[in-house]
Design an enzyme around this catalytic site. Sequence first.
Site, PDB file in Angstrom:
ATOM      1  N   GLY A 204      36.308  44.940  41.513  1.00 28.96           N
ATOM      2  CA  GLY A 204      36.251  44.769  40.064  1.00 28.96           C
ATOM      3  C   GLY A 204      35.870  46.027  39.306  1.00 28.96           C
ATOM      4  O   GLY A 204      35.542  45.965  38.119  1.00 28.96           O
ATOM      5  N   ASP A 338      39.914  57.554  40.238  1.00 30.79           N
ATOM      6  CA  ASP A 338      40.027  56.322  41.051  1.00 30.79           C
ATOM      7  C   ASP A 338      40.103  56.669  42.538  1.00 30.79           C
ATOM      8  O   ASP A 338      40.751  55.979  43.313  1.00 30.79           O
ATOM      9  CB  ASP A 338      41.236  55.474  40.615  1.00 30.79           C
ATOM     10  CG  ASP A 338      41.246  54.074  41.237  1.00 30.79           C
ATOM     11  OD1 ASP A 338      40.192  53.627  41.736  1.00 30.79           O
ATOM     12  OD2 ASP A 338      42.313  53.443  41.248  1.00 30.79           O
ATOM     13  N   ASN A 427      45.868  53.991  51.002  1.00 35.77           N
ATOM     14  CA  ASN A 427      45.143  52.949  50.284  1.00 35.77           C
ATOM     15  C   ASN A 427      44.426  52.045  51.285  1.00 35.77           C
ATOM     16  O   ASN A 427      43.782  52.533  52.207  1.00 35.77           O
ATOM     17  CB  ASN A 427      46.114  52.211  49.357  1.00 35.77           C
ATOM     18  CG  ASN A 427      45.428  51.575  48.176  1.00 35.77           C
ATOM     19  OD1 ASN A 427      44.766  50.554  48.321  1.00 35.77           O
ATOM     20  ND2 ASN A 427      45.534  52.177  46.998  1.00 35.77           N
ATOM     21  N   HIS A 650      52.296  43.659  35.258  1.00 29.90           N
ATOM     22  CA  HIS A 650      53.719  43.539  34.920  1.00 29.90           C
ATOM     23  C   HIS A 650      54.438  44.888  34.889  1.00 29.90           C
ATOM     24  O   HIS A 650      55.521  44.983  34.345  1.00 29.90           O
ATOM     25  CB  HIS A 650      53.882  42.814  33.583  1.00 29.90           C
ATOM     26  CG  HIS A 650      53.474  41.365  33.645  1.00 29.90           C
ATOM     27  ND1 HIS A 650      54.279  40.391  34.173  1.00 29.90           N
ATOM     28  CD2 HIS A 650      52.328  40.735  33.276  1.00 29.90           C
ATOM     29  CE1 HIS A 650      53.658  39.208  34.112  1.00 29.90           C
ATOM     30  NE2 HIS A 650      52.469  39.397  33.580  1.00 29.90           N
ATOM     31  N   MET A 689      48.237  33.422  34.745  1.00 31.07           N
ATOM     32  CA  MET A 689      48.377  34.099  33.459  1.00 31.07           C
ATOM     33  C   MET A 689      47.370  33.484  32.479  1.00 31.07           C
ATOM     34  O   MET A 689      47.650  32.493  31.805  1.00 31.07           O
ATOM     35  CB  MET A 689      49.818  33.956  32.948  1.00 31.07           C
ATOM     36  CG  MET A 689      50.042  34.570  31.583  1.00 31.07           C
ATOM     37  SD  MET A 689      49.654  36.341  31.493  1.00 31.07           S
ATOM     38  CE  MET A 689      49.395  36.518  29.726  1.00 31.07           C
TER      39      MET A 689
HETATM   40 CA    CA Z   1      40.069  51.272  41.944  1.00 31.28          CA
END
Ligand code: CA
Length: 731
Positions: A204, A338, A427, A650, A689
């Site tokens: 998060g 990031d 990743n 999206h 959604m």
């Molecule tokens: Ca991240």
Amino acid sequence: MKRSVGAACALLLGALALSGCEEAFGDTFGEGERGITATMLVGADGDHANWISHGRTYSEQRYSPLAQIDAGNVGELGLAWHADMDTARGQEATPLVIDGRLYLTTAWSKVKAFDAATGEPLWSYDPEVPGETAVKACCDVVNRGLAAWGDALFLGTLDGRLVALDRDTGEVLWEKVTVDQSQSYTVTGAPRVIDGKIIIGNGGAEFGVRGYVAAYDAADGEELWRFYTVPAGTEGEDGSATAYLQRAAETWNTDVLAGSDAIGGGGTVWDSMAYDPDLDLLYIGVGNGSPWNRAYRSPGEDGTGEGDNLYLSSIVAIRPDTGEYVWHYQTTPGETWDYTATQHIILADMEIDGEMREVLMQAPKNGFFYVIDRATGEFISAEPYVAVNWAEGIDPETGRPIENPETRIDKTGEPALVTPGALGGHNWHPMAYHPGENLVYIPAFEAGMMYAPESDWKPDRARGFNVGFDLGAGDLPPDMGIRREVAGTLRGMLVAWDPVAQEPRWSVEHPGPWNGGVLATGGGLVFQGTAGSEFNAYDASSGERLWSFDAQTGVVAPPVTYTVDGEQYVAVLAGWGGAYALSVDGEVMARKAPVRNVSRLLVFKLGGAAALPAEKALASLPLDPPASRASAETIALGQQKYARYCAVCHAPGAVGSTVLPDLRRSGTLGARESWMAVVHDGILEDNGMASFAGSLSREEIEAIRAYVIHRANEDREMEGRVNQPGKVARR
Ligand code: CA
């Protein structure tokens, strides 16, 4: 105490080495030994038949000594059985195999059990995660696996629960909420278990949470300790009195962590952990800052942005009994791109400069492959495993990166194209380590990113990405030539990395990024699925491709191997999804590799003769949007809001990803009321959604619709040019 368990098991395994370690455990457990114990987990490497913990062993090597399937006969590998999943989102799980039964998790945190030899379904469990939880997840509604202890399995659900299930029946034994569910915490990682303690982290950091990892009693779910990775905002808040967090606080502007406009700081522990039973150290990989842009976390006195922001992007060693801090190594001080260090951690022993070293290895997002002393945290070496432009290298004396000042965007305030981008050079996809070859197999890729610092950014912890960058800045123009050119810079490869020489021994090129996790075996093989819908076996020493199976879908999850009644199987969960799949331009990806999502467990054995059902053709509707009539001002507002609130699921620029609905083709585009019912009122909440009414006004929601209509018209014109080159106007 742990040391004696580890040592005793090592002795036991050493004594049995000549007769084959699997005999210490066998295909089936002995009488009264059904439940998973500390001895079994510490000695998991000798248990060839099973796969009882996430990375197979506490060292997380994902190497199985099984050698029945080898380079000589892998050509005879065929499908033994398959099972279709009832979810069609990203599938990232590692199955566990215990005593002839296979257990796995799927998207939406569901659990399924099968007979591992026949594929007979035994039970399934659905935690009924509320659909609207999906908007709290940065990277799809995925789940990466289970932990096993005693006669139970442990699952972390997307909405933050830790659930204990009876391994025989799938019945819930207990469940415990591990996060503040009013915040945007999610759990996607596999729990680990150490001596009856279930260790679990959360995610998060893009949404403004404060990261931690916690331990729960396997018997009843009682919380035993909690280890925060970033400082508290206010005195008296959890962990604020601990020495390691007080040291961390000196590297932050903690003002931003307190008050009504507070941000949680990030540093979530959403995936990797490893454990050394002899040193009794648990290693956790810590994520990125929240927001990404360090200027908002650590403004510094002159507003230029300083501070390492501990323990972001670090590997931290802690005591599993108490959660006590022992050491840390920060891969990216002052992280702003990031660049998580949540990537797979592998433990191994190897000779470096004539000395046997107990090392820890990681290929974090920042593009460097690190070898660290796992007893002390001392930096040993690091070299880039993909193209890198943010740092020239890592200073061997200090272990700190030698940064490229032009890519220090939080200080310059100027946009810059940085490699690796936010998806990293690697990743979550697990690597594998082959001890005989002394190679680490990295599912690596290259995908740079344009970072444009956003001025006057304000956090919104209710909804949307909290990163402090304009995520619309990298949107590509409606020009297929440019899009193809950019797509051409995207690379995906399997790299066989020599951790001593710090260089690749071989590498294999894939059609694009986001390929599967890896398995290495004693049969001299490396297995990996690809974004290009293949499941492949390579020669572990040379990289030669020896076998390939048409999986009919992108494969991102890592394979496992096991035996039942002495016969070796290889299993992999197929299905396309996750962060890259949500954000990549579907048209471009389709040209690089035909990706579709078919979520399905595939299980192989020598001579397997099962077949998959015929592939369904991919349907592609023509773009048919309403005319674009909104003002340039409205479209610009829509673009800005789309980038922050919609793009992560999206696709940036509304180009239509390969997983979720392509908004340019949405039937609601031409129907203002329907659009408002979905985005404002949340009528599709159960599908994932949720309503954005708390974060976006009706005017802004309407502006987003205008922007998507504008984009759809641009792309229809573009496709017209591409598909009908030089064609004269139709009659
Ligand atoms: Ca991240």
